[in-house]
Design a protein around this motif. Structure first.
Motif, mmCIF file in Angstrom:
data_model
loop_
_atom_site.group_PDB
_atom_site.id
_atom_site.type_symbol
_atom_site.label_atom_id
_atom_site.label_comp_id
_atom_site.label_asym_id
_atom_site.label_seq_id
_atom_site.Cartn_x
_atom_site.Cartn_y
_atom_site.Cartn_z
ATOM 1 N N MET A 1 0.859 -1.181 0.000
ATOM 2 C CA MET A 1 0.000 0.000 0.000
ATOM 3 C C MET A 1 0.902 1.241 0.000
ATOM 4 S SD MET A 1 -3.126 0.901 2.589
ATOM 5 C CE MET A 1 -4.410 -0.067 1.886
ATOM 6 N N LYS A 2 0.557 2.160 -0.813
ATOM 7 C CA LYS A 2 1.356 3.370 -0.926
ATOM 8 C C LYS A 2 0.921 4.401 0.111
ATOM 9 C CE LYS A 2 2.061 2.754 -5.818
ATOM 10 N NZ LYS A 2 1.894 3.283 -7.150
ATOM 11 N N THR A 3 1.809 5.312 0.413
ATOM 12 C CA THR A 3 1.532 6.363 1.396
ATOM 13 C C THR A 3 0.281 7.139 1.030
ATOM 14 O OG1 THR A 3 3.901 6.565 1.794
ATOM 15 C CG2 THR A 3 2.525 8.383 2.545
ATOM 16 N N LYS A 4 0.127 7.440 -0.253
ATOM 17 C CA LYS A 4 -1.054 8.191 -0.700
ATOM 18 C C LYS A 4 -2.335 7.424 -0.397
ATOM 19 C CE LYS A 4 -3.068 10.452 -4.697
ATOM 20 N NZ LYS A 4 -3.011 10.701 -6.128
ATOM 21 N N GLN A 5 -2.323 6.106 -0.601
ATOM 22 C CA GLN A 5 -3.505 5.285 -0.335
ATOM 23 C C GLN A 5 -3.843 5.282 1.154
ATOM 24 O OE1 GLN A 5 -1.842 1.741 -2.229
ATOM 25 N NE2 GLN A 5 -3.623 1.691 -3.590
ATOM 26 N N VAL A 6 -2.821 5.214 1.991
ATOM 27 C CA VAL A 6 -3.040 5.231 3.440
ATOM 28 C C VAL A 6 -3.646 6.561 3.859
ATOM 29 C CG1 VAL A 6 -1.904 5.153 5.700
ATOM 30 C CG2 VAL A 6 -1.196 3.570 3.904
ATOM 31 N N ILE A 10 -7.324 7.076 5.603
ATOM 32 C CA ILE A 10 -7.498 7.768 6.885
ATOM 33 C C ILE A 10 -8.436 8.952 6.716
ATOM 34 C CG2 ILE A 10 -6.302 9.151 8.645
ATOM 35 C CD1 ILE A 10 -3.896 7.226 8.220
ATOM 36 N N SER A 11 -8.309 9.662 5.630
ATOM 37 C CA SER A 11 -9.192 10.807 5.364
ATOM 38 C C SER A 11 -10.640 10.364 5.251
ATOM 39 C CB SER A 11 -8.765 11.519 4.080
ATOM 40 O OG SER A 11 -7.507 12.109 4.243
ATOM 41 N N LYS A 12 -10.880 9.236 4.580
ATOM 42 C CA LYS A 12 -12.251 8.721 4.449
ATOM 43 C C LYS A 12 -12.823 8.352 5.805
ATOM 44 C CE LYS A 12 -12.320 7.037 -0.273
ATOM 45 N NZ LYS A 12 -12.553 5.917 -1.165
ATOM 46 N N ILE A 13 -12.003 7.730 6.645
ATOM 47 C CA ILE A 13 -12.475 7.380 7.988
ATOM 48 C C ILE A 13 -12.808 8.651 8.763
ATOM 49 C CG2 ILE A 13 -11.791 6.418 10.235
ATOM 50 C CD1 ILE A 13 -10.191 4.291 8.643
ATOM 51 N N LYS A 14 -11.950 9.653 8.668
ATOM 52 C CA LYS A 14 -12.205 10.905 9.391
ATOM 53 C C LYS A 14 -13.478 11.585 8.898
ATOM 54 C CE LYS A 14 -8.868 13.730 10.469
ATOM 55 N NZ LYS A 14 -7.695 14.605 10.353
ATOM 56 N N ASN A 16 -16.075 10.203 7.587
ATOM 57 C CA ASN A 16 -17.249 9.387 7.896
ATOM 58 C C ASN A 16 -17.115 8.736 9.265
ATOM 59 O OD1 ASN A 16 -18.541 9.604 5.183
ATOM 60 N ND2 ASN A 16 -16.636 8.624 4.570
ATOM 61 N N TYR A 17 -16.514 9.428 10.222
ATOM 62 C CA TYR A 17 -16.177 8.804 11.497
ATOM 63 C C TYR A 17 -17.399 8.278 12.246
ATOM 64 C CZ TYR A 17 -13.827 7.619 15.763
ATOM 65 O OH TYR A 17 -13.354 6.910 16.820
ATOM 66 N N ASN A 18 -18.492 9.036 12.239
ATOM 67 C CA ASN A 18 -19.690 8.574 12.954
ATOM 68 C C ASN A 18 -20.194 7.253 12.387
ATOM 69 O OD1 ASN A 18 -19.652 10.737 14.685
ATOM 70 N ND2 ASN A 18 -21.102 11.945 13.483
ATOM 71 N N LYS A 19 -20.221 7.149 11.074
ATOM 72 C CA LYS A 19 -20.662 5.920 10.414
ATOM 73 C C LYS A 19 -19.680 4.787 10.729
ATOM 74 C CE LYS A 19 -23.166 3.961 7.003
ATOM 75 N NZ LYS A 19 -24.457 3.467 7.328
ATOM 76 N N TYR A 20 -18.399 5.107 10.675
ATOM 77 C CA TYR A 20 -17.361 4.122 10.984
ATOM 78 C C TYR A 20 -17.523 3.607 12.417
ATOM 79 C CZ TYR A 20 -12.689 2.441 12.232
ATOM 80 O OH TYR A 20 -11.651 1.695 12.696
ATOM 81 N N GLU A 21 -17.736 4.524 13.343
ATOM 82 C CA GLU A 21 -17.884 4.164 14.755
ATOM 83 C C GLU A 21 -19.129 3.299 14.967
ATOM 84 O OE1 GLU A 21 -18.366 7.480 17.496
ATOM 85 O OE2 GLU A 21 -16.715 6.641 18.655
ATOM 86 N N GLU A 22 -20.211 3.653 14.289
ATOM 87 C CA GLU A 22 -21.462 2.885 14.381
ATOM 88 C C GLU A 22 -21.257 1.461 13.856
ATOM 89 O OE1 GLU A 22 -25.460 3.084 11.789
ATOM 90 O OE2 GLU A 22 -24.978 4.954 12.824
#
Length: 51
Positions: A1-6, A10-14, A16-22
């Protein structure tokens, strides 16, 4: 996995954090520790098939 992909992941998780947490909460409720080994074997098998 490349740095850009990571960074993108992480940006997607941030974003959509509420959805991720749920979803993580739902996963935790349904998680069977005895099934973890079985799940790992299935995942490994699927990954091997995709090679």
């Amino acid at each position: 996995m490349k740095t850009k992909q990571v960074i993108e992941a992480i940006s997607k998780i941030k974003e959509n954090y509420n959805k991720y947490e749920e979803n993580l909460g739902d996963f935790s409720k349904n998680f069977n520790p005895n099934g973890a080994e079985n799940t790992a074997k299935i995942a490994a098998s699927v990954l091997e098939e995709k090679k």
